[in-house]
Design a protein around this motif. Structure first.
Motif, PDB file in Angstrom:
ATOM      1  N   HIS A   1       1.093  -0.846   0.317  1.00  0.00           N
ATOM      2  CA  HIS A   1       0.019  -0.166   0.101  1.00  0.00           C
ATOM      3  C   HIS A   1       0.876   1.112   0.025  1.00  0.00           C
ATOM      4  O   HIS A   1       0.650   2.638   0.657  1.00  0.00           O
ATOM      5  N   GLN A   2       1.940   1.648  -0.507  1.00  0.00           N
ATOM      6  CA  GLN A   2       2.702   2.418  -0.946  1.00  0.00           C
ATOM      7  C   GLN A   2       3.015   3.232   0.537  1.00  0.00           C
ATOM      8  O   GLN A   2       3.258   4.255   0.874  1.00  0.00           O
ATOM      9  N   ASN A   3       3.731   1.783   1.689  1.00  0.00           N
ATOM     10  CA  ASN A   3       3.667   2.481   2.993  1.00  0.00           C
ATOM     11  C   ASN A   3       4.884   3.334   2.856  1.00  0.00           C
ATOM     12  O   ASN A   3       5.550   3.578   3.550  1.00  0.00           O
ATOM     13  N   MET A   4       6.168   2.209   1.629  1.00  0.00           N
ATOM     14  CA  MET A   4       7.587   2.817   2.239  1.00  0.00           C
ATOM     15  C   MET A   4       7.361   4.124   1.807  1.00  0.00           C
ATOM     16  O   MET A   4       7.959   5.555   1.967  1.00  0.00           O
ATOM     17  N   GLU A   5       6.509   4.675   0.222  1.00  0.00           N
ATOM     18  CA  GLU A   5       6.683   5.786  -0.217  1.00  0.00           C
ATOM     19  C   GLU A   5       6.215   7.207   0.888  1.00  0.00           C
ATOM     20  O   GLU A   5       6.539   7.888   1.288  1.00  0.00           O
TER      21      GLU A   5
ATOM     22  N   THR B   1      12.560   9.740   8.274  1.00  0.00           N
ATOM     23  CA  THR B   1      13.456   9.001   7.846  1.00  0.00           C
ATOM     24  C   THR B   1      13.495   7.465   8.305  1.00  0.00           C
ATOM     25  O   THR B   1      13.087   7.066   9.164  1.00  0.00           O
ATOM     26  N   THR B   2      13.886   7.303   7.320  1.00  0.00           N
ATOM     27  CA  THR B   2      13.994   5.587   7.238  1.00  0.00           C
ATOM     28  C   THR B   2      15.035   5.148   7.140  1.00  0.00           C
ATOM     29  O   THR B   2      15.602   5.176   6.471  1.00  0.00           O
ATOM     30  N   ILE B   3      15.520   3.997   7.821  1.00  0.00           N
ATOM     31  CA  ILE B   3      16.025   2.907   8.822  1.00  0.00           C
ATOM     32  C   ILE B   3      16.096   1.387   8.867  1.00  0.00           C
ATOM     33  O   ILE B   3      15.397   1.067   9.350  1.00  0.00           O
ATOM     34  N   PHE B   4      16.603   0.855   7.773  1.00  0.00           N
ATOM     35  CA  PHE B   4      16.767  -0.877   7.503  1.00  0.00           C
ATOM     36  C   PHE B   4      18.264  -1.007   8.196  1.00  0.00           C
ATOM     37  O   PHE B   4      19.230  -0.843   8.519  1.00  0.00           O
ATOM     38  N   LEU B   5      17.199  -1.756   9.507  1.00  0.00           N
ATOM     39  CA  LEU B   5      18.206  -3.221  10.427  1.00  0.00           C
ATOM     40  C   LEU B   5      18.605  -4.275   9.498  1.00  0.00           C
ATOM     41  O   LEU B   5      17.421  -5.576   9.217  1.00  0.00           O
TER      42      LEU B   5
ATOM     43  N   ARG C   1      11.095  -9.250  -0.097  1.00  0.00           N
ATOM     44  CA  ARG C   1      11.081  -7.960   0.146  1.00  0.00           C
ATOM     45  C   ARG C   1      12.432  -6.690   0.493  1.00  0.00           C
ATOM     46  O   ARG C   1      12.369  -5.464   0.330  1.00  0.00           O
ATOM     47  N   ARG C   2      13.286  -7.381   0.186  1.00  0.00           N
ATOM     48  CA  ARG C   2      14.846  -6.495   0.347  1.00  0.00           C
ATOM     49  C   ARG C   2      14.396  -4.696  -0.255  1.00  0.00           C
ATOM     50  O   ARG C   2      14.856  -4.000   0.014  1.00  0.00           O
ATOM     51  N   LYS C   3      14.338  -4.921  -1.725  1.00  0.00           N
ATOM     52  CA  LYS C   3      13.800  -3.985  -2.273  1.00  0.00           C
ATOM     53  C   LYS C   3      13.323  -2.980  -1.355  1.00  0.00           C
ATOM     54  O   LYS C   3      13.297  -1.845  -2.110  1.00  0.00           O
ATOM     55  N   TYR C   4      12.304  -3.406  -0.803  1.00  0.00           N
ATOM     56  CA  TYR C   4      11.563  -2.175  -0.284  1.00  0.00           C
ATOM     57  C   TYR C   4      12.585  -1.752   0.716  1.00  0.00           C
ATOM     58  O   TYR C   4      12.461  -0.292   1.236  1.00  0.00           O
ATOM     59  N   TYR C   5      12.943  -3.000   1.632  1.00  0.00           N
ATOM     60  CA  TYR C   5      14.140  -2.768   2.871  1.00  0.00           C
ATOM     61  C   TYR C   5      15.306  -1.212   1.883  1.00  0.00           C
ATOM     62  O   TYR C   5      15.679  -0.199   2.981  1.00  0.00           O
ATOM     63  N   LEU C   6      15.622  -1.698   0.948  1.00  0.00           N
ATOM     64  CA  LEU C   6      17.234  -0.601   0.985  1.00  0.00           C
ATOM     65  C   LEU C   6      16.193   0.492   0.151  1.00  0.00           C
ATOM     66  O   LEU C   6      17.220   1.079  -0.455  1.00  0.00           O
ATOM     67  N   GLN C   7      15.211   1.017   0.186  1.00  0.00           N
ATOM     68  CA  GLN C   7      14.493   2.367  -0.829  1.00  0.00           C
ATOM     69  C   GLN C   7      14.337   3.261   0.563  1.00  0.00           C
ATOM     70  O   GLN C   7      14.622   4.273   0.461  1.00  0.00           O
ATOM     71  N   SER C   8      15.315   2.426   1.548  1.00  0.00           N
ATOM     72  CA  SER C   8      15.090   3.597   3.683  1.00  0.00           C
ATOM     73  C   SER C   8      16.647   4.123   2.979  1.00  0.00           C
ATOM     74  O   SER C   8      17.728   4.396   1.986  1.00  0.00           O
ATOM     75  N   LYS C   9      16.360   5.819   3.714  1.00  0.00           N
ATOM     76  CA  LYS C   9      17.315   6.480   3.562  1.00  0.00           C
ATOM     77  C   LYS C   9      18.623   5.731   3.808  1.00  0.00           C
ATOM     78  O   LYS C   9      19.614   6.274   4.062  1.00  0.00           O
ATOM     79  N   TYR C  10      19.173   5.413   5.336  1.00  0.00           N
ATOM     80  CA  TYR C  10      20.637   4.296   5.772  1.00  0.00           C
ATOM     81  C   TYR C  10      19.550   3.273   6.173  1.00  0.00           C
ATOM     82  O   TYR C  10      18.743   2.044   6.539  1.00  0.00           O
ATOM     83  N   ILE C  11      21.164   2.108   5.707  1.00  0.00           N
ATOM     84  CA  ILE C  11      21.144   1.336   5.666  1.00  0.00           C
ATOM     85  C   ILE C  11      21.848   0.547   6.722  1.00  0.00           C
ATOM     86  O   ILE C  11      23.733   0.789   6.648  1.00  0.00           O
TER      87      ILE C  11
END
Ligand code: S3P
Length: 170
Positions: free
Chosen positions: A85-89, A96-100, A140-150
């Motif tokens: 549902h476009q949550n990432m956008e 600020t999005t951070i991928f753990l 899912r990684r392709k979504y997670y990797l859109q985060s600002k910080y990894i």
């Protein structure tokens, strides 16, 4: 300041989120907990009674409601939140999005020890869980990797995250 913690089940979003919010003196939200509060049902019951599709609609709606509760917060998402549902956008447009990013083997070890309350992986054998996790992470990684910080999050510290955010340590 709106911080979104993103990552697979077992990546430590909730425990790290609480500590980070404490260090930054902002409110902490856990999205799964908010879903349970708003619906007055636990997550496995929602999956069981209404199915994953309805869960994802509820999740998207409550994500938006939760974001509106405060200007400043740390919010720990569910593992699937960024992928629907476009949550990432939406999260990226607001904060600020951070991928753990935790190694698969470590995730597997943690989830084998504790999969209660996680309807996607309950009742799976070790082998099934391994295959399921590998498959889900690769989708899912392709979504997670859109985060600002990894963040390589096998052993993350709060100091490391504060530095990443350029947040002055007290
Ligand atoms: C899910 C992860 C869970 C919860 C639900 C679905 C997923 O959250 O939202 O069981 O799709 O990966 P956690 O990542 O906090 O376990």
């Amino acid at each position: 300041m709106k911080i979104f913690l993103i990552g697979f089940m077992g990546s430590g979003k909730t425990s790290l989120g609480k500590k980070l919010a404490g260090a930054m003196q902002v409110q902490f939200f856990d999205l799964d907990q908010k879903i349970e509060e708003y619906t007055a049902k636990d997550i496995p019951t929602i999956f069981q009674q209404q199915g994953e599709g309805v869960f994802r609609q509820i999740e998207a709606e409550i994500l938006r409601k939760t974001i509106d509760l405060n200007q400043h917060f740390v919010l720990s998402c569910g593992g699937g939140t960024p992928c629907f549902h476009q949550n990432m956008e939406y999260m990226k447009s607001l904060g600020t999005t951070i991928f753990l990013d935790v190694d698969q083997e470590i995730l597997l070890g943690r989830l084998r020890k504790n999969n209660s309350g996680r309807p996607l992986i309950t009742k799976m054998s070790d082998d099934e869980m391994k295959r399921f996790i590998e498959g889900q992470i690769s989708e899912r990684r392709k979504y997670y990797l859109q985060s600002k910080y990894i963040l390589n999050a096998n052993n993350p510290t709060i100091a490391q995250i504060l530095k990443l955010l350029n947040y002055p340590e007290k």
